[in-house]
Design an enzyme around this catalytic site. Structure first.
Site, PDB file in Angstrom:
ATOM      1  N   THR A 285      -1.892   0.809  -5.203  1.00 22.59           N
ATOM      2  CA  THR A 285      -2.004   0.006  -3.979  1.00 22.59           C
ATOM      3  C   THR A 285      -2.619   0.819  -2.850  1.00 22.59           C
ATOM      4  O   THR A 285      -3.432   0.310  -2.072  1.00 22.59           O
ATOM      5  CB  THR A 285      -0.628  -0.546  -3.557  1.00 22.59           C
ATOM      6  N   CYS A 286      -2.263   2.081  -2.778  1.00 21.20           N
ATOM      7  CA  CYS A 286      -2.771   2.941  -1.706  1.00 21.20           C
ATOM      8  C   CYS A 286      -4.288   3.088  -1.795  1.00 21.20           C
ATOM      9  O   CYS A 286      -4.987   3.019  -0.782  1.00 21.20           O
ATOM     10  CB  CYS A 286      -2.113   4.321  -1.786  1.00 21.20           C
ATOM     11  N   SER A 287      -4.799   3.271  -3.002  1.00 17.65           N
ATOM     12  CA  SER A 287      -6.237   3.495  -3.202  1.00 17.65           C
ATOM     13  C   SER A 287      -7.053   2.213  -3.250  1.00 17.65           C
ATOM     14  O   SER A 287      -8.209   2.202  -2.838  1.00 17.65           O
ATOM     15  CB  SER A 287      -6.469   4.265  -4.506  1.00 17.65           C
TER      16      SER A 287
END
EC number: 1.11.1.27
Length: 161
Positions: free
Chosen positions: A47-49
């Site tokens: 999700t972060c990337s």
């Protein structure tokens, strides 16, 4: 946990630089500026990337147009991982990447996330905040597994017109 109206703690952290890791003081990063800081549980995580960081790079111009002086991405990762992640993310050259390697800044904020059982150690909760001259004016902390209130679009809505 830090809250609206609180001053962000002054602490030395690392940021990747053109000539290698550089030490920065959080007080200097926030002094006299309107800053958006978002935190992710980990660099290179799905999700972060795929969503969190790209949202802030995509909406960089809109955030600047609303008076944001700088955007900071914080993670409990070492500075070399943060540097590699920054280099791998298209358009992320406008974002300051802060490595909270030991998690001390995250702990001082009261926003740590215990992922020891998953083999990831203690990380940061997913959150975003707006600070003016180092004082928190907006704080959005995600529920476990959530990705709603800390998205770039939600922060844009929280900024005054």
């Amino acid at each position: 946990m830090i809250k609206v109206g609180d001053k962000l703690p002054s602490m030395k952290l690392m940021t990747p630089g053109a000539e290698g890791p550089q030490e920065v003081d959080t007080a200097d990063l926030f002094a006299g500026k309107t800053v958006v800081m978002f935190a992710v549980p980990g660099a290179f995580t799905p999700t972060c990337s795929a969503k969190h960081l790209p949202g802030f790079t995509e909406h960089y111009d809109a955030l600047k147009a609303k008076g944001v002086d700088s955007i900071i991405c914080l993670a409990v990762n070492d500075v070399f991982v943060m540097g590699a992640w920054a280099a791998s993310q298209k358009g992320a050259d406008h974002i300051t990447f802060l490595a909270d390697g030991s998690g001390m800044f995250t702990r001082a904020l009261g926003l740590e996330l215990d992922l020891v059982a998953r083999g990831l150690g203690v990380r940061s909760q997913r959150f975003a905040l707006i600070a003016k001259d180092g004082v928190v004016t907006h704080l959005a902390v995600e529920q476990a597994g959530g990705f709603e209130v800390s998205r770039a679009e939600a922060i844009l809505e929280a900024l005054p017109a």
